[in-house]
Design a protein around this motif. Structure first.
Motif, short mmCIF file in Angstrom:
data_model
loop_
_atom_site.label_atom_id
_atom_site.label_comp_id
_atom_site.label_asym_id
_atom_site.label_seq_id
_atom_site.Cartn_x
_atom_site.Cartn_y
_atom_site.Cartn_z
N THR A 135 0.84 -1.20 0.00
CA THR A 135 0.00 0.00 0.00
C THR A 135 0.88 1.25 0.00
OG1 THR A 135 -0.08 0.07 2.43
CG2 THR A 135 -1.78 -1.23 1.30
N PHE A 136 0.25 2.40 -0.30
CA PHE A 136 0.99 3.67 -0.29
C PHE A 136 1.59 3.98 1.08
CE2 PHE A 136 1.00 8.27 0.54
CZ PHE A 136 1.97 8.65 -0.39
N PRO A 137 0.84 3.80 2.20
CA PRO A 137 1.46 4.05 3.52
C PRO A 137 2.69 3.18 3.78
CG PRO A 137 -0.92 3.94 3.74
CD PRO A 137 -0.60 3.51 2.34
N GLU A 138 2.68 1.94 3.28
CA GLU A 138 3.84 1.06 3.47
C GLU A 138 5.05 1.57 2.70
OE1 GLU A 138 1.97 -3.35 4.34
OE2 GLU A 138 1.84 -2.57 2.30
N TYR A 139 4.80 2.05 1.47
CA TYR A 139 5.89 2.65 0.69
C TYR A 139 6.39 3.94 1.36
CZ TYR A 139 5.34 -0.49 -3.30
OH TYR A 139 5.33 -1.60 -4.11
N LEU A 140 5.47 4.69 1.98
CA LEU A 140 5.85 5.93 2.67
C LEU A 140 6.78 5.62 3.85
CD1 LEU A 140 5.52 9.00 3.02
CD2 LEU A 140 3.48 8.54 4.41
N CYS A 141 6.46 4.56 4.60
CA CYS A 141 7.33 4.13 5.72
C CYS A 141 8.73 3.83 5.21
CB CYS A 141 6.76 2.88 6.38
SG CYS A 141 5.23 3.13 7.27
N THR A 142 8.79 3.06 4.13
CA THR A 142 10.08 2.67 3.57
C THR A 142 10.86 3.87 3.06
OG1 THR A 142 9.08 0.57 2.89
CG2 THR A 142 11.20 1.12 1.90
N LEU A 143 10.14 4.82 2.44
CA LEU A 143 10.78 6.04 1.92
C LEU A 143 11.39 6.86 3.06
CD1 LEU A 143 11.27 7.73 -0.65
CD2 LEU A 143 9.14 8.94 -0.14
N LEU A 144 10.66 6.98 4.17
CA LEU A 144 11.17 7.72 5.33
C LEU A 144 12.43 7.07 5.89
CD1 LEU A 144 7.85 8.57 7.22
CD2 LEU A 144 9.47 10.24 6.31
N VAL A 145 12.39 5.75 6.02
CA VAL A 145 13.54 5.02 6.57
C VAL A 145 14.73 5.10 5.62
CG1 VAL A 145 14.40 2.76 7.29
CG2 VAL A 145 12.12 3.48 7.98
N ALA A 146 14.48 4.78 4.35
CA ALA A 146 15.57 4.78 3.36
C ALA A 146 16.16 6.18 3.20
CB ALA A 146 15.05 4.28 2.01
N GLY A 147 15.29 7.19 3.17
CA GLY A 147 15.76 8.57 3.04
C GLY A 147 16.57 9.00 4.24
N GLY A 148 16.10 8.66 5.44
CA GLY A 148 16.81 9.04 6.66
C GLY A 148 18.19 8.41 6.76
N VAL A 149 18.27 7.10 6.44
CA VAL A 149 19.56 6.39 6.49
C VAL A 149 20.51 6.94 5.43
CG1 VAL A 149 20.71 4.16 6.16
CG2 VAL A 149 18.58 4.27 7.46
N SER A 150 19.99 7.18 4.23
CA SER A 150 20.83 7.67 3.13
C SER A 150 21.40 9.05 3.42
CB SER A 150 20.02 7.71 1.82
OG SER A 150 19.53 6.44 1.50
N PHE A 308 12.95 6.88 12.59
CA PHE A 308 12.08 6.31 13.62
C PHE A 308 10.63 6.77 13.46
CE2 PHE A 308 16.16 5.35 15.45
CZ PHE A 308 15.95 4.07 15.94
N SER A 309 10.39 7.84 12.73
CA SER A 309 9.01 8.21 12.36
C SER A 309 8.46 7.17 11.40
CB SER A 309 8.98 9.59 11.70
OG SER A 309 9.37 10.59 12.60
N GLY A 310 9.29 6.76 10.43
CA GLY A 310 8.88 5.71 9.49
C GLY A 310 8.62 4.39 10.19
#
Length: 332
Positions: A135-150, A308-310
């Motif tokens: 779902t879109f919220p699941e992709y949003l979680c991943t985007l937040l985590v991936a973006g934060g780590v990167s 951690f928001s993601g």
């Protein structure tokens, strides 16, 4: 009145589990960071053989799980045979070793943050290999985590933090962390498969089987030939008893932490355990920054909050999904 008493007991048990998981793993993280960065003794030598921590952890957890099985399970209870864990034991030996080795190249907060992004390889594998639609919220979680780590990885690390590392090399350190996640994914999938084939397998059985094979593989790797690094690690511990004591406490924290994780999952479910362990990782970063001298810039703290928001949003989505499933079951 009776219901109120039961509710209060559940709250107290949950608080006990949170305190146990937080204290065991936050202190274990502190010891892990100490062993990877501290210079021991008058000669100021570093403990370079971090893979030895995995062997020590395997041995302590093997003994611990055997005692627990004898105390609580009364021996064999129809669980999975010990030999079924051989393949998961390989990845469970290689993966954590890579995660610990990463501390030679990146700081402890960076390692915790990178290893918190487990959902990224899971979703990539699910999308491209198994064709799962998220779902879109699941992709949003991943985007937040991936973006934060990167972004965290690209930002400049303080000179004080870099000076404590044995061999500063961010690309290699992050690469080892993501390989660790990939191996962990295989390990978790294999454990789930074993549990499905042998439903009577307890958490202690899994802990015993995994650590038995981990001990065998690590013994071969650390002591399999005359110049193997295990002999140097033993010699270092003899010359620096303080390091040996830190290693023992590190292993003990891991075994005690597993106890509290099993108790949490059995009483409150895996979602509660995920929530506790996720918040523990955030607190570990705060502790490392304040006590271990790993100062983070404002932008880096922003990345930590982003990750951690993601993760928190992902936990919320799981909770909502669990609520919907429970509502569907009620009429039945």
């Amino acid at each position: 009145m009776e219901a109120h008493g039961v509710g209060l007991r559940r709250v107290l048990v949950l608080a006990f589990c949170v305190a146990g998981i937080w204290s065991a793993y936050i202190y274990q993280g502190f010891l892990q960071e100490t062993l990877s960065t501290k210079r021991f003794g008058a000669d100021g030598k570093r403990f370079e053989h971090l893979s030895f921590l995995n062997l020590a952890q395997n041995v302590v957890c093997l003994i611990w799980s055997y005692i627990m099985i004898k105390l609580w399970s009364g021996g064999s209870n129809g669980g999975a045979p010990w030999w079924t864990y051989w393949s998961a034991g390989i990845t469970n030996t290689i993966g954590p070793a890579m995660g610990i080795e990463a501390l030679k190249y990146i700081s402890y907060p960076a390692q915790v943050l990178a290893k918190s992004s487990k959902m990224i390889p899971v979703m990539l594998m699910g999308s491209f290999v198994y064709g799962i639609r998220y779902t879109f919220p699941e992709y949003l979680c991943t985007l937040l985590v991936a973006g934060g780590v990167s972004i965290f990885a690209l930002l400049k690390t303080s000179s004080k933090t870099i000076s404590k590392l044995a061999h500063p090399n961010a690309p290699l350190g992050y690469g080892l962390c993501f390989l660790n996640l990939a191996f962990d994914g295989f390990t978790n999938a294999t454990q789930d498969s074993i549990s499905a084939r042998y439903p009577k397998t307890s958490a202690w059985d899994i802990m015993l089987g995994m650590n038995l094979w981990g001990t065998i593989y690590n013994m071969v790797y650390m002591f399999g030939w005359p110049q193997a690094s295990g002999f140097e690690a033993i010699q270092f511990c003899k010359q620096h008893p303080e390091a040996a004591w830190d290693i023992f406490l590190y292993c003990l924290c891991g075994a005690v932490g597993q106890n509290f994780i099993f108790l949490t999952i059995s009483r409150f479910g895996s979602l509660a355990n995920t929530t506790i362990t996720t918040t523990r990782k955030f607190v570990s970063i705060v502790v490392s920054s304040l006590l271990s001298g790993n100062p983070l810039s404002t932008k880096q703290w922003g990345c930590v909050v982003m990750v951690f928001s993601g993760l928190s949003y992902q936990i919320y989505l799981k909770w909502k999904k669990l609520q919907r499933l429970q509502k569907k079951r009620k009429p039945m």
